[in-house]
Design an enzyme around this catalytic site. Sequence first.
Site, PDB file in Angstrom:
ATOM      1  N   THR A  63       7.804  43.787  21.771  1.00  0.00           N
ATOM      2  CA  THR A  63       7.884  43.134  20.462  1.00  0.00           C
ATOM      3  C   THR A  63       7.883  41.618  20.653  1.00  0.00           C
ATOM      4  OG1 THR A  63      10.262  43.536  20.561  1.00  0.00           O
ATOM      5  CG2 THR A  63       8.974  44.954  19.109  1.00  0.00           C
ATOM      6  N   LYS A  83       6.072  38.252  18.615  1.00  0.00           N
ATOM      7  CA  LYS A  83       6.761  37.022  18.194  1.00  0.00           C
ATOM      8  C   LYS A  83       6.014  35.787  18.699  1.00  0.00           C
ATOM      9  CE  LYS A  83      10.911  39.750  18.407  1.00  0.00           C
ATOM     10  NZ  LYS A  83      11.946  40.287  19.311  1.00  0.00           N
ATOM     11  N   HIS A 106      11.550  55.506  22.859  1.00  0.00           N
ATOM     12  CA  HIS A 106      11.225  54.117  23.205  1.00  0.00           C
ATOM     13  C   HIS A 106      10.847  53.916  24.660  1.00  0.00           C
ATOM     14  CE1 HIS A 106      12.728  52.247  19.422  1.00  0.00           C
ATOM     15  NE2 HIS A 106      13.516  53.307  19.419  1.00  0.00           N
ATOM     16  N   LYS A 149       7.881  45.344  34.322  1.00  0.00           N
ATOM     17  CA  LYS A 149       7.435  44.210  33.503  1.00  0.00           C
ATOM     18  C   LYS A 149       6.773  43.121  34.370  1.00  0.00           C
ATOM     19  CE  LYS A 149      11.125  45.018  30.086  1.00  0.00           C
ATOM     20  NZ  LYS A 149      10.493  45.225  28.757  1.00  0.00           N
ATOM     21  N   LYS A 186      12.094  38.282  28.804  1.00  0.00           N
ATOM     22  CA  LYS A 186      12.339  39.695  28.515  1.00  0.00           C
ATOM     23  C   LYS A 186      13.292  40.188  29.587  1.00  0.00           C
ATOM     24  CE  LYS A 186       7.793  40.430  28.922  1.00  0.00           C
ATOM     25  NZ  LYS A 186       7.379  41.259  27.821  1.00  0.00           N
ATOM     26  N   ARG A 187      13.790  41.418  29.444  1.00  0.00           N
ATOM     27  CA  ARG A 187      14.623  41.956  30.511  1.00  0.00           C
ATOM     28  C   ARG A 187      13.856  41.916  31.838  1.00  0.00           C
ATOM     29  NH1 ARG A 187      19.607  44.394  29.067  1.00  0.00           N
ATOM     30  NH2 ARG A 187      19.715  44.897  31.277  1.00  0.00           N
TER      31      ARG A 187
END
Length: 822
Positions: A669, A673, A370, A567, A561-562
């Site tokens: 993911t 969504k 992952h 990111k 998100k984290r």
Amino acid sequence: MTRAMTSELPQPILENSDPETLSSEILKALKYRVGKDATVATPHDWLTASIKVVRDRIIDHWVESTKETYDLKEKRVYYLSLEFLIGRLMRDAFSNLGLLDSMRQALESLGVELDVIAGLEPDAALGNGGLGRLAACFMESMATVDIPTHGYGIRYANGMFRQEISDGWQVELPENWLDHGNPWEFERRERSFEVGFGGHVESMTSGQGQLERHVWKPLERILAVAYDTPVVGWRGKRVNTLRLWSSMAIDPILLDAFNAGDHIGALRESNKAESLARVLYPADSHQAGQELRLRQEYFFSTASLQDILQRHLSQFGTVETLADQAAIHLNDTHPAVAVPELMRLLMDVHGVDFDQAWDITKKTFAYTNHTLLPEALESWPVPLFERLLPRHMQIIYAINAQVLQEVRLAKKFTDEQVRRISLIQEDGDRRVRMGNLAFVGSHSINGVSALHTELMKETIFADLHKLYPDRINNKTNGITPRRWLIQCNPGLTRLARETIGDKFLDDVNELKHLDDFAGDASFRERFAAVKRGNKERLSNLVAARLGIKLDPSAMFDIQIKRIHEYKRQLLNIVEAVALYDQIRSHPERDWVPRVKFFGGKAAPSYHNAKLIIKLANDVAKVINRDPSVRGLLKMVFIPNYNVSLAEIMMPAADLSEQISTAGMEASGTGNMKFALNGALTIGTLDGANVEMKECVGDDNIFIFGLKTEEVAERRNNGYDPKAVIDASPELSQALSAIATGVFSPDDPTRYAELIDGLYQHDWFMVAADFDSYAAAQRDVDKVWQDSADWYAKAIHNVARMGWFSSDRTIRQYAKEIWNVPV
Ligand code: 26W
């Protein structure tokens, strides 16, 4: 075209599920299971009673599913994961069983509001982020597509920490999700297994002096006790089991100590044993490196394998057929110690020889990677491994010898490549490489998006891929449309049912028919009204929790998100600062009103991530208070982002921020969504964004920034972020405002180092991508101003996301990895 509907929601598939029967059962459960009378029952008591009523119905299906699997000798899938981020279960179970409406009415007749008690159910936050949530979506999809599955994990007493924001800083508090008990689970004391640590290995020899067997004599032993939670598939087709292990002492009270009056000392073993399953490690991108973490990994791996072998032996009588009847999946390397553990159980306990044990092991295991981040790749110091798991260390050496023998026979590897394939890292301190161990012990190794899988082949597993070229394959992630559309977005679900009928409820690909309505003005209006309602719901939540008033007609731009540098929440914040600057210096332009939402947790030890949270809050404070902004830009950091919050935020988004540095997000993911709920994506060509772009079409997504190869090329050829920053006036100004304390007057140098990092190295290419990102944001504004165009694009996104259902992903795993029928 409007099709008639037979009822509000799918007909109950269970008998005796009319509201009257249910309400009398709820009252009965309240009395006999909770021990309360309706007049004194608290909302929590109603919640417990309601869950018990539905749980009883689930049990029949559960028993049936299990019996059928047994009778038909079906192959079982075992999903080993240290994380299951399942969130709340009540709405999921009611909805999948078609009981939501009847339960709502039943409760109403008792004066109880379903939505109120639903809000009291704690989130089972037994995971960090993407990997844990994927495991939860997979469990639901495996039940839905009718695959006999056990999920195995740890029943952490404290799951993911609760995040509070105090003066803009993240504060971590323990999450006690079990405080009110857990009405879903079944404790299975009879299903407990011994787990050993430490000690030494004895070699038993036969009469002729030939080595026969190794026996591990652990120094410490504790018990793993099973707790089962039923997992209900769509329309209750099948009920699978999530089995979580809790730890306890074999002798809870040391009687000698107790009798000698040392009452505290008598509990020492018990406390020590129970501490193993106490906390989830909250780092999602950095290996913790603590001994307790390795203990957790071994604890749940061995308990699960002992359970699997016991079930297999009792049904089939021999371990030799294990691979035919069981597929064991390793969710990342966290359960990789299961590879030598299965070898040990097969050889030392069941007397299988090494070659056959190795053959069974490889045929049984499959592994999903992952992340490519080097700091997240697990490895354990050999001395620690040897002390905790001496027999496993021996087996790892034996496996390594076998693999290196194959390497030599292949005759195409340099010494350097051989060193990289070895299970033992020899430079610096000696360490066991868990990725390599999981790889060699599995017949299938998969990545989670097309891009990620290719990068796996080129980077971390390049040498192993050369040695075993048939093993790496791709399985692009997916999400369950039950939780992430039907339950979280009832408005859109209703609109879709009225427009294209009910087929999409069973096959989300059927949403494609909504494409035909993107050009229909009246449909677009209804679609926009649904979005508006969802935005009002989120605005109310923000008003109640944070006292910030939002305008639901503004564009809701969301990054949840984290928090991680790759990111790039920082890119988003810097762009907000630049936009703030522009709005003030060009008040005459027709700026699009926006609310920028942020949410996410930082690993407690991740300094920069925590600083980024503080920055988001500092910038929000200044922007939100500045009258010259005239409400055109608002910024909100929503504390304690979790699954339940996601269920409210995803349906309320207009714009989804998926802006990681290309090549660094394995899949994502959340991106799926958002799009399924009608948000447009602004994103890089990273992870599954690439495939989303292919599905929704170039015109329906905003892509910007460097591509993976370009990032690599820049990094290799002396990227000079300072030159890039100097060349962009907007960026320079925004960065200097942050660095000089415009947003932190109480501590002007608070962000000096963070910003200096951008000037010095900018590993994540924030500066390099800034102009392209800002330009894409202005494109977003332009499309927003043409609302017909915007909603048409949004509708295309909903219509074209069917492929990202986790049902599709799971069917691919079933056919191409597990070899189970679907
Ligand atoms: C050992 C510490 C540690 C803990 C967790 C390292 C790495 C992890 C996970 C692999 C991090 C994770 O959650 N990865 C995410 O997995 C999702 C599901 O496949 C992907 O969608 C995300 O892109 C990926 O970051």
